[in-house]
Design a protein around this motif. Structure first.
Motif, mmCIF file in Angstrom:
data_model
loop_
_atom_site.group_PDB
_atom_site.id
_atom_site.type_symbol
_atom_site.label_atom_id
_atom_site.label_comp_id
_atom_site.label_asym_id
_atom_site.label_seq_id
_atom_site.Cartn_x
_atom_site.Cartn_y
_atom_site.Cartn_z
ATOM 1 N N TRP A 193 10.658 -8.032 1.455
ATOM 2 C CA TRP A 193 9.243 -7.661 1.426
ATOM 3 C C TRP A 193 8.436 -8.448 2.447
ATOM 4 O O TRP A 193 7.686 -7.866 3.235
ATOM 5 N N HIS A 219 0.705 -8.952 4.415
ATOM 6 C CA HIS A 219 -0.283 -9.211 3.356
ATOM 7 C C HIS A 219 -0.512 -7.927 2.573
ATOM 8 O O HIS A 219 -0.503 -6.825 3.126
ATOM 9 N N LEU A 220 -0.706 -8.081 1.265
ATOM 10 C CA LEU A 220 -1.001 -6.947 0.391
ATOM 11 C C LEU A 220 -2.347 -7.177 -0.268
ATOM 12 O O LEU A 220 -2.634 -8.275 -0.746
ATOM 13 N N SER A 221 -3.188 -6.143 -0.290
ATOM 14 C CA SER A 221 -4.478 -6.237 -0.972
ATOM 15 C C SER A 221 -4.717 -4.946 -1.753
ATOM 16 O O SER A 221 -4.119 -3.908 -1.461
ATOM 17 N N ILE A 226 -4.314 0.736 -2.263
ATOM 18 C CA ILE A 226 -3.396 -0.392 -2.057
ATOM 19 C C ILE A 226 -3.174 -0.486 -0.555
ATOM 20 O O ILE A 226 -2.766 0.487 0.079
ATOM 21 N N ARG A 227 -3.445 -1.646 0.004
ATOM 22 C CA ARG A 227 -3.410 -1.780 1.472
ATOM 23 C C ARG A 227 -2.308 -2.769 1.878
ATOM 24 O O ARG A 227 -2.217 -3.880 1.348
ATOM 25 N N LEU A 228 -1.480 -2.346 2.822
ATOM 26 C CA LEU A 228 -0.398 -3.175 3.346
ATOM 27 C C LEU A 228 -0.672 -3.523 4.799
ATOM 28 O O LEU A 228 -0.913 -2.626 5.619
ATOM 29 N N GLU A 277 -2.574 2.218 4.298
ATOM 30 C CA GLU A 277 -3.336 2.244 3.042
ATOM 31 C C GLU A 277 -2.888 3.414 2.178
ATOM 32 O O GLU A 277 -2.816 4.547 2.639
ATOM 33 N N VAL A 297 6.035 -6.778 5.147
ATOM 34 C CA VAL A 297 4.604 -6.785 4.820
ATOM 35 C C VAL A 297 4.046 -8.193 4.991
ATOM 36 O O VAL A 297 4.545 -9.148 4.390
ATOM 37 N N THR A 308 4.998 -6.058 -6.723
ATOM 38 C CA THR A 308 6.202 -6.480 -6.015
ATOM 39 C C THR A 308 7.100 -7.384 -6.857
ATOM 40 O O THR A 308 8.000 -8.021 -6.313
#
Length: 463
Positions: A294, A300-302, A333-335, A402, A298, A314
């Motif tokens: 992961w 950052h995840l927000s 959900i934004r990656l 996103e 990725v 995750t």
């Protein structure tokens, strides 16, 4: 190896860790007092030379600049990323003060846990540490130095007074060919005329470009041309450097590529047809090797709401979930994707048991910045879906992706998502594609619906 959030004592965890195998036994013979003449190391699958000069080092703050350890830990958490080079600013269990390494995994849950896994140079293996004991010393993503691969011509850097594994018969003027890169990512095996099977640190070596002393680039006037030379097969004295050829300077004749003096020329077609062939080749190759970690895909995840539940996306536990909160159709959900990573597959985990909380309509947005997102796909999830693929085999790099949940079953307002799974592929730059272009088939390519046929010319030597 236990996870960094494990309740076990770090020393107990350390005992369970398995040291990464190392084909070069001399790596374990590091001497504490001996200092390496090169700056640092980048133990990546595709190693690069890292210049960690003072100017690069000072762009990051040190722990002494903060009023508290907690404040500094938050600074590290906000700035750290997979692939960055770090050093230990205080002795921590098996890791000594001053030890350097590369970040391989990050656990962002709590700033007081063992948050960061680093592949340490001296230790020759990975070890988890806290944010508070790390200092930044550089990032591979900010470098534009070439990648080492078998067949590259290399030499020891002038700045290196004495290589870590000694000179042997090699000198600063020796130019050798890379035989292999050690899987520890630190060492390289080179065949020099003076000594074959010579081992050195990647950080101590540099690429030696091919030189064409009598030729000038018709695009940028470089003379002599350094690196691959692209020679026109029609014009008597017309050459491009690699950069001008990649940019597609206006010249419609067929070209051949010459890597170095005395090497055979390889037919590559015209700049225009090469770009077409590269585009088709890139789609077929889908980038490079698969990346399934992961944090390596990725950055950052927000989420749109309930940020404290985002880690459940995750955690690999189907029974946990992130639940949105807010107006209908405003959940996302934004990656933020790591540099040079193409998305091979992105899927979402849901549950039919969630009834009106189960998403049924999703729109995928993507772009290079959060403010520059545009729609690339719409998805309708079946009512029986549990894991649904949203994206497969992207051929274009997006820095931000996103997942926008536009509707839930039965008109539900909030959504429940049980997980996000992602696979990536290492992207190939145009330069890397050109570097391998002699193996590409450009005999037949499509241009605006018309077949353009090219016939390979038998390789010949070009001065």
């Amino acid at each position: 190896e236990t996870t960094p959030s494990s309740p076990e004592k770090p020393t107990e965890r350390a005992k369970e860790m398995t040291k990464e195998s190392d084909d070069n036994s001399s790596l374990s013979e590091w001497e504490e007092e001996e200092e390496c003449d090169s700056d640092t190391f980048d133990p990546d699958v595709e190693p690069t030379n890292i210049n960690l000069g003072v100017s690069s080092y000072r762009q990051f703050k040190t722990r002494e600049q903060f009023h508290s350890v907690e404040e500094y830990s938050r600074y590290v958490k906000e700035n750290i990323a997979i692939g960055m080079n770090v050093q230990c600013c205080e002795t921590y269990e098996e890791i000594r003060k001053g030890d350097a390494g590369r970040v391989t995994k990050i656990d962002r849950d709590d700033i007081h846990n063992l948050n960061v896994q680093v592949l340490w140079t001296r230790k020759g293996g990975t070890y988890w540490v806290k944010y508070s004991v790390l200092e930044f010393i550089g990032s591979p993503d900010s470098q534009d130095t070439p990648t080492f691969k078998s067949g590259d011509r290399v030499r020891v850097k002038r700045s290196v007074k004495s290589p870590k594994y000694k000179w042997g018969c090699v000198t600063h003027t020796s130019v050798g060919v890379v035989r292999s890169v050690n899987r520890n990512g630190l060492d390289v095996c080179v065949d020099f005329p003076e000594q074959s099977n010579w081992t050195g640190l990647i950080a101590e070596m540099e690429i030696v470009p091919g030189i064409h002393p009598r030729q000038k680039c018709e695009g940028c006037s470089m003379k002599p041309i350094e690196g691959p030379r692209f020679h026109c097969q029609v014009c008597a004295d017309f050459d491009f450097c690699q950069e001008c050829f990649i940019r597609g300077q206006a010249h419609d004749h067929a070209f051949e590529r010459v890597d170095d003096q005395g090497q055979p020329a390889v037919y590559v077609g015209s700049p225009k047809t090469c770009r077409i062939a590269m585009k088709h080749k890139k789609k077929k190759m889908l980038g490079g090797s698969i990346v399934n970690e992961w944090d390596q895909v990725v950055r950052h995840l927000s989420v749109s709401s309930n940020e404290n539940q985002a880690h459940r996306l995750t955690d690999g536990n189907d029974s946990t979930y992130w639940q949105s909160s807010g107006p209908q159709g405003k959940h996302w959900i934004r990656l933020e994707i790591q540099p040079k990573i193409l998305i091979e597959q992105l899927s979402i985990q849901v549950s039919p048991l969630d009834a009106s909380y189960m998403p049924c309509s999703i729109i995928i947005f993507a772009g290079q910045t959060v403010g520059g997102l545009s729609e690339i796909k719409q998805c309708s999830l079946p009512s029986t879906a549990r894991e649904f693929p949203l994206i497969t085999a992207l051929t274009e790099y997006y820095a931000v992706i996103e997942i926008a949940i536009k509707a839930c079953k039965s008109g539900g307002i909030d959504a429940k998502v049980h997980g996000i799974n992602v696979l990536g592929r290492v992207d190939m730059t145009e330069e890397e594609l050109v570097a391998n272009f002699s193996f590409m088939t450009v005999d037949e390519v499509m241009d605006d619906g018309n077949h353009i046929r090219h016939h390979r010319k038998k390789p010949e030597f070009v001065d």
